[in-house]
Scaffold this motif. Structure first.
Motif, PDB file in Angstrom:
ATOM      1  N   SER A 146      50.815  85.343  10.630  1.00 51.48           N
ATOM      2  CA  SER A 146      49.704  85.487   9.846  1.00 51.48           C
ATOM      3  C   SER A 146      50.054  86.830   9.003  1.00 51.48           C
ATOM      4  N   ALA A 147      50.671  87.697   9.392  1.00 49.83           N
ATOM      5  CA  ALA A 147      50.837  89.150   8.574  1.00 49.83           C
ATOM      6  C   ALA A 147      52.174  89.642   8.432  1.00 49.83           C
ATOM      7  N   ALA A 148      53.179  89.001   9.238  1.00 44.28           N
ATOM      8  CA  ALA A 148      54.574  89.535   9.143  1.00 44.28           C
ATOM      9  C   ALA A 148      54.517  91.061   9.696  1.00 44.28           C
ATOM     10  N   GLU A 149      53.788  91.022  10.939  1.00 45.45           N
ATOM     11  CA  GLU A 149      53.757  92.302  11.271  1.00 45.45           C
ATOM     12  C   GLU A 149      54.291  92.260  12.569  1.00 45.45           C
ATOM     13  N   LYS A 150      55.018  93.290  13.709  1.00 47.85           N
ATOM     14  CA  LYS A 150      55.508  93.538  14.631  1.00 47.85           C
ATOM     15  C   LYS A 150      54.108  94.060  15.735  1.00 47.85           C
ATOM     16  N   VAL A 151      53.886  93.086  16.711  1.00 42.34           N
ATOM     17  CA  VAL A 151      52.493  93.694  17.148  1.00 42.34           C
ATOM     18  C   VAL A 151      53.016  93.071  18.615  1.00 42.34           C
ATOM     19  N   GLU A 152      52.432  94.256  19.442  1.00 39.26           N
ATOM     20  CA  GLU A 152      52.843  94.145  20.995  1.00 39.26           C
ATOM     21  C   GLU A 152      52.300  92.720  21.612  1.00 39.26           C
ATOM     22  N   ILE A 153      52.702  92.388  22.878  1.00 39.57           N
ATOM     23  CA  ILE A 153      52.282  91.220  23.360  1.00 39.57           C
ATOM     24  C   ILE A 153      51.674  91.568  24.794  1.00 39.57           C
ATOM     25  N   ASN A 154      51.193  90.511  25.388  1.00 34.39           N
ATOM     26  CA  ASN A 154      50.865  90.487  26.696  1.00 34.39           C
ATOM     27  C   ASN A 154      51.736  89.499  27.287  1.00 34.39           C
ATOM     28  N   PRO A 155      52.806  89.957  28.130  1.00 32.67           N
ATOM     29  CA  PRO A 155      53.809  88.958  28.568  1.00 32.67           C
ATOM     30  C   PRO A 155      53.228  87.803  29.381  1.00 32.67           C
ATOM     31  N   GLU A 156      52.118  87.613  29.664  1.00 32.86           N
ATOM     32  CA  GLU A 156      51.638  86.832  30.395  1.00 32.86           C
ATOM     33  C   GLU A 156      50.928  85.689  29.566  1.00 32.86           C
ATOM     34  N   THR A 157      50.799  85.949  28.221  1.00 30.86           N
ATOM     35  CA  THR A 157      50.190  84.933  27.264  1.00 30.86           C
ATOM     36  C   THR A 157      51.160  84.543  26.519  1.00 30.86           C
ATOM     37  N   PHE A 158      51.598  83.148  26.761  1.00 36.00           N
ATOM     38  CA  PHE A 158      52.869  82.612  25.955  1.00 36.00           C
ATOM     39  C   PHE A 158      52.765  81.180  25.634  1.00 36.00           C
TER      40      PHE A 158
ATOM     41  N   LEU B 190      46.778  83.615  21.085  1.00 33.86           N
ATOM     42  CA  LEU B 190      47.467  82.153  21.412  1.00 33.86           C
ATOM     43  C   LEU B 190      46.364  81.081  20.751  1.00 33.86           C
ATOM     44  N   LYS B 191      45.077  81.318  20.994  1.00 27.39           N
ATOM     45  CA  LYS B 191      43.979  80.742  20.484  1.00 27.39           C
ATOM     46  C   LYS B 191      43.980  80.605  19.229  1.00 27.39           C
ATOM     47  N   SER B 192      44.167  81.475  18.315  1.00 27.13           N
ATOM     48  CA  SER B 192      44.254  81.334  16.858  1.00 27.13           C
ATOM     49  C   SER B 192      45.553  80.559  16.506  1.00 27.13           C
ATOM     50  N   TRP B 193      46.638  80.793  17.293  1.00 24.43           N
ATOM     51  CA  TRP B 193      47.821  80.009  16.972  1.00 24.43           C
ATOM     52  C   TRP B 193      47.576  78.509  16.958  1.00 24.43           C
ATOM     53  N   ASN B 194      47.130  78.323  18.170  1.00 27.24           N
ATOM     54  CA  ASN B 194      46.989  76.993  18.403  1.00 27.24           C
ATOM     55  C   ASN B 194      46.059  76.153  17.433  1.00 27.24           C
ATOM     56  N   LYS B 195      45.213  76.894  16.549  1.00 30.58           N
ATOM     57  CA  LYS B 195      44.349  76.169  15.538  1.00 30.58           C
ATOM     58  C   LYS B 195      45.194  75.834  14.242  1.00 30.58           C
TER      59      LYS B 195
ATOM     60  N   GLU C 214      49.234  76.102  14.406  1.00 28.62           N
ATOM     61  CA  GLU C 214      50.226  76.264  14.920  1.00 28.62           C
ATOM     62  C   GLU C 214      51.514  75.854  13.950  1.00 28.62           C
ATOM     63  N   ALA C 215      51.424  74.843  13.279  1.00 27.67           N
ATOM     64  CA  ALA C 215      52.611  74.341  12.395  1.00 27.67           C
ATOM     65  C   ALA C 215      52.789  75.370  11.181  1.00 27.67           C
ATOM     66  N   SER C 216      51.582  75.608  10.662  1.00 27.83           N
ATOM     67  CA  SER C 216      51.811  76.535   9.351  1.00 27.83           C
ATOM     68  C   SER C 216      51.977  77.974  10.018  1.00 27.83           C
ATOM     69  N   LEU C 217      51.538  78.464  10.849  1.00 33.39           N
ATOM     70  CA  LEU C 217      51.802  79.718  11.456  1.00 33.39           C
ATOM     71  C   LEU C 217      53.286  79.826  11.915  1.00 33.39           C
ATOM     72  N   LYS C 218      53.860  78.982  12.431  1.00 31.17           N
ATOM     73  CA  LYS C 218      55.289  79.042  12.991  1.00 31.17           C
ATOM     74  C   LYS C 218      56.263  78.908  11.882  1.00 31.17           C
ATOM     75  N   ALA C 219      56.030  78.045  10.850  1.00 37.90           N
ATOM     76  CA  ALA C 219      56.779  78.168   9.514  1.00 37.90           C
ATOM     77  C   ALA C 219      56.775  79.452   8.900  1.00 37.90           C
ATOM     78  N   LYS C 220      55.649  80.050   8.941  1.00 41.50           N
ATOM     79  CA  LYS C 220      55.525  81.622   8.250  1.00 41.50           C
ATOM     80  C   LYS C 220      56.155  82.446   9.134  1.00 41.50           C
ATOM     81  N   ALA C 221      56.029  82.381  10.320  1.00 38.58           N
ATOM     82  CA  ALA C 221      56.700  83.426  11.131  1.00 38.58           C
ATOM     83  C   ALA C 221      58.081  83.188  11.147  1.00 38.58           C
ATOM     84  N   ASP C 222      58.657  82.109  11.129  1.00 36.73           N
ATOM     85  CA  ASP C 222      60.178  81.959  10.930  1.00 36.73           C
ATOM     86  C   ASP C 222      60.585  82.574   9.698  1.00 36.73           C
TER      87      ASP C 222
END
Length: 153
Positions: free
Chosen positions: A99-111, A130-135, A137-145
């Motif tokens: 969504s923003a090309a940012e390095k943001v910390e994670i919760n390792p239990e959310t995957f 993860l809830k926002s990602w699921n809405k 996913e295809a677009s966000l994954k392509a941008k994240a890649d």
């Protein structure tokens, strides 16, 4: 024959490009004291289907990054094909990378496992990305890649 293989391994691992890739990985990845995924076992996401904290005495290194494991069995599985278990985007939040090309910390239990790859997400203060990602996913994954490729270049 063994001697030739050993010499080849030494030549490859001591080359400047190998050293640069390890250095880049250590500088761009989400690590604490060179440890990935906040010490969680990368194999557990795939084999046990859940995040399991690794033990400090059961560890392995891959490209300069240290991984901890909950069992010796998981460590052995990892060592056979370590690249299969590396978290995507250097272990940073997949949603933020997309969504923003940012390095943001994670919760390792959310995957989420997508096409055999591990994606990690921020989840705190009533904000489960993860809830926002699921809405979307295809677009966000392509941008994240694409964003991650720019970061590690």
């Amino acid at each position: 024959m063994k001697r030739v293989i050993i010499m080849l391994l030494i030549a490859v691992t001591s080359s400047p490009s190998f050293a640069q890739s390890v250095s880049k990985k250590l500088s761009e990845y989400n690590l604490a004291n060179k440890v990935a995924i906040q010490g969680y076992d990368p194999v557990s996401y795939f084999k046990q289907g859940k995040a399991i904290k690794g033990r400090k005495e059961v560890l392995a290194s891959y490209d300069g990054v240290v991984y901890q494991f909950s069992s010796a069995t998981n460590k052995e599985i990892f060592l056979k094909t370590p690249s299969n278990f590396e978290p995507q985007y250097g272990g940073w939040c997949a949603y933020a990378m997309g969504s923003a090309a940012e390095k943001v910390e994670i919760n390792p239990e959310t995957f989420k496992i997508i096409d055999g790859k591990l994606y990690l997400f921020y989840n705190a203060f009533f904000n489960n990305t993860l809830k926002s990602w699921n809405k979307d996913e295809a677009s966000l994954k392509a941008k994240a890649d694409a964003n991650w490729k720019k970061i590690i270049k």
